[in-house]
Enzyme design. Structure first.
Site, PDB file in Angstrom:
ATOM      1  N   GLY A  53       0.845  -1.195   0.000  1.00 53.38           N
ATOM      2  CA  GLY A  53       0.000   0.000   0.000  1.00 53.38           C
ATOM      3  C   GLY A  53       0.872   1.233   0.000  1.00 53.38           C
ATOM      4  CB  CYS A  80       5.251  -4.201   0.282  1.00 52.11           C
ATOM      5  SG  CYS A  80       6.078  -2.635   0.062  1.00 52.11           S
ATOM      6  CE1 TYR A  81       1.151   0.859   5.773  1.00 48.68           C
ATOM      7  CE2 TYR A  81      -0.524  -0.868   5.851  1.00 48.68           C
ATOM      8  CZ  TYR A  81      -0.008   0.323   6.325  1.00 48.68           C
ATOM      9  OH  TYR A  81      -0.642   0.974   7.348  1.00 48.68           O
ATOM     10  CG  HIS A 166       5.762  -5.603  -4.502  1.00 47.17           C
ATOM     11  ND1 HIS A 166       4.470  -5.446  -4.050  1.00 47.17           N
ATOM     12  CD2 HIS A 166       6.445  -4.517  -4.075  1.00 47.17           C
ATOM     13  CE1 HIS A 166       4.374  -4.302  -3.390  1.00 47.17           C
ATOM     14  NE2 HIS A 166       5.561  -3.723  -3.395  1.00 47.17           N
ATOM     15  CD  GLU A 168       2.764  -8.273  -5.522  1.00 51.61           C
ATOM     16  OE1 GLU A 168       3.485  -9.052  -4.871  1.00 51.61           O
ATOM     17  OE2 GLU A 168       2.516  -7.104  -5.146  1.00 51.61           O
ATOM     18  CG  ASP A 224     -16.105  -6.882 -19.776  1.00 51.89           C
ATOM     19  OD1 ASP A 224     -15.218  -7.701 -20.105  1.00 51.89           O
ATOM     20  OD2 ASP A 224     -15.875  -5.820 -19.175  1.00 51.89           O
ATOM     21  CE  LYS A 365     -11.766  -6.494 -20.735  1.00 51.93           C
ATOM     22  NZ  LYS A 365     -13.001  -5.692 -20.707  1.00 51.93           N
TER      23      LYS A 365
END
Ligand code: XMP
Length: 509
Positions: A53, A80-81, A166, A168, A224, A365
């Site tokens: 964050g 992280c945060y 991170h 990810e 979508d 998505k």
């Protein structure tokens, strides 16, 4: 269904974390950091990830959590945060830094753990943090370092892990493996989430819920709504009625293509409402961008409502809402969520007479795209760049007219086809042509010309909140410009937009 919950502290990477979890076949959910503790007391929640964050733990109003989360007996990974808040709450020492550490660093693993099983002892990781942990909390031990940070820590007795970097993002070389270790080995979540099952279960659910009633869906031709329509059609066939409002402000031949695919090829019940004249009439004399958006948005809803009224038996209204649309925004998420809401111009008001059917609510998505492909929607429809609700209405700067629409459609079509021919289309995120309310002098053959200018826009972005202009090759731009000027009557100059977002936006209006 078993799941891993991501507590959202406002990181721009949250959706990526959730995606990475799903890549391991485990369902994931993003919830605000301040979600009620009772929500987390659920035996299906196999693990919790505390996201990164933008805040410092010392900021006034910084997002803090209830320390009892750590006693739920659910494995926790703080990133992280998420690491800093954990260390802060366990009485480690977190120090604010004057400078952010941003970029690649080298991780050295100094002690093995379940989180780092199968990892090389040294690897590249991605850092993006302000505060750093100076002294670990007494209950924690250090498992890995980078030259400047304590990088991996673990609670001595509990399954609580902390990462300063991170895992990810793809820049972290072994991040995927760390997330896999956390999800499958530490949390022991069973990998039962996959899109084939999702399709089957969703179809069964739709059948069950809808029964013999009718469903209305606003089909736009975008990814979508198209995938939602196809999925619902699989479930209930002709009970689905798609209303396709052709505003006349679509890309070249788009209306026909949408009709051909869904009506003829998929045999869906599609009502195409050709409303070009209505829209052009309403837009007459209006050149302010916001006013144009409003006019188009209102007219769209009006046309849709009129058609809807004719369908007396419809009980459900289907929408192509996807997971990023429903993730509850939290204040630490900053302005990004607000920017999005003003874009829901083509969105329809909630109608109390209808029950909402949103079969893609849980999907990201790229998952929606995979579902679409597996339902047989052609790749070129599924991989299309996004197109704004107000359509060409906001790409014709100033007042809109039928002639201008035609000119812009032709120029845009040339640009897009050239991108496809040169294998560049999938390498850029969104590309289009903008018609400027400017005329310039030129010369063609021996004749002086005085015609319109178009701008070519192409942007690269991950989330459409920030973007850079695409570095398209000059030879390519040269070819596109020549073709447009030679083939589209009314244009004698082409310029290339080299503005990033911010300070620009992707669209010009
Ligand atoms: P901007 O221009 O704000 O656009 O950088 C970011 C993304 O949003 C799309 N966009 C819209 N989409 N209705 C939509 O459905 C709108 O009014 C609208 N305005 C912008 C834009 O095409 C880009 O993908």
């Amino acid at each position: 269904m078993e799941k891993i919950v991501v507590l959202d502290f406002g990181s721009q990477y949250n959706q990526l974390i959730a995606r990475r979890i799903r890549e391991n076949g485990v369902y994931s959910e993003i919830v605000p950091y301040n979600v009620d503790l009772s929500y987390l007391k659920d035996e299906n929640i196999k693990g919790i990830i505390l996201s990164g964050g933008p805040n410092s733990v010392y900021d006034e109003g910084a997002p803090h959590i209830d320390k009892r989360i750590y006693s739920l007996n659910i494995p926790i990974l703080g990133i992280c945060y998420g690491m800093q808040i954990t260390q802060y709450l366990f009485e480690g020492k977190v120090t604010p830094s004057l400078k952010r550490e941003y970029g690649k660093s080298t991780l050295s693993i100094i002690k093995d753990s379940k989180l780092t099983t199968g990892l090389d002892k040294e690897s590249i990781v991605w850092m993006s943090h302000g505060d750093h942990v100076d002294k670990l909390a007494p209950d924690f031990e250090l498992l890995g370092t980078t030259p400047s940070s304590m990088a991996i820590a673990k609670h001595k007795n509990l399954d609580i892990y902390n990462l300063q970097f991170h895992p990810e993002v793809t820049h972290t070389a072994q991040g995927e493996r760390m997330i896999k270790n956390f999800v499958l080995d530490i949390c022991e979540a069973s990998p039962s989430w996959n899109l084939e099952n999702y399709i089957e279960e969703t179809i069964a659910e739709i059948k069950n819920r809808v029964g013999d009633k009718q469903v209305i869906l606003g089909l736009s031709g975008g990814v979508d709504s198209s995938v939602a329509a196809t999925l619902i059609h699989r479930a209930i066939g002709d009970q689905l009625i798609c209303i396709f409002v052709d505003t006349g402000l679509l890309r070249k031949d788009e209306g026909d293509k949408v009709e051909e695919l869904y009506s003829n090829h998929f045999n869906m019940n599609v009502i195409r409402v050709n409303s070009k004249e209505r829209f052009l009439l309403k837009l007459q004399g209006i050149s302010d961008p916001e006013a144009k958006r409003k006019v188009i948005g209102n007219e769209f809803v009006k046309v849709f409502e009129e058609e809807k009224l004719k369908l007396e038996n419809a009980k459900f209204l289907a929408q192509g809402t996807i997971y990023p649309d429903v993730i509850e925004s939290v204040s630490v998420n900053g302005p990004s969520q607000t920017i999005k809401s003003h874009h829901n111009v083509g969105g329809l008001p909630k109608d109390l007479d209808f029950e909402l059917l949103e079969p893609l609510r849980e999907l990201f998505k790229d998952e929606v795209r995979i579902v679409g492909l597996s339902l047989g929607i052609p790749k070129e429809m599924i991989m299309r760049h996004p197109f704004p609700g107000p359509g060409l209405g906001i790409r014709i700067l100033g007042e809109v007219s039928e002639d201008k629409v035609k000119i812009l459609q032709d120029a845009d079509d040339i640009f897009i086809n050239e991108l496809i021919n040169e294998n560049l289309y999938d390498k850029v995120s969104q590309a289009f042509v903008v018609l400027l309310p400017v005329k310039s002098v030129g010369v063609m053959g021996d004749t002086r010309t005085y015609e319109s200018v178009v701008a070519i826009r192409s942007a690269n972005t991950v989330d459409f909140m920030t973007a850079t202009f695409s570095r398209l090759p000059f030879e390519f731009l040269d070819k596109v410009a020549s073709r447009i000027i030679n083939e589209v009557r009314g244009i004698n100059r082409v310029v290339y937009d080299i503005t990033s977002k911010p300070p620009g936006t992707i669209e010009w209006e």
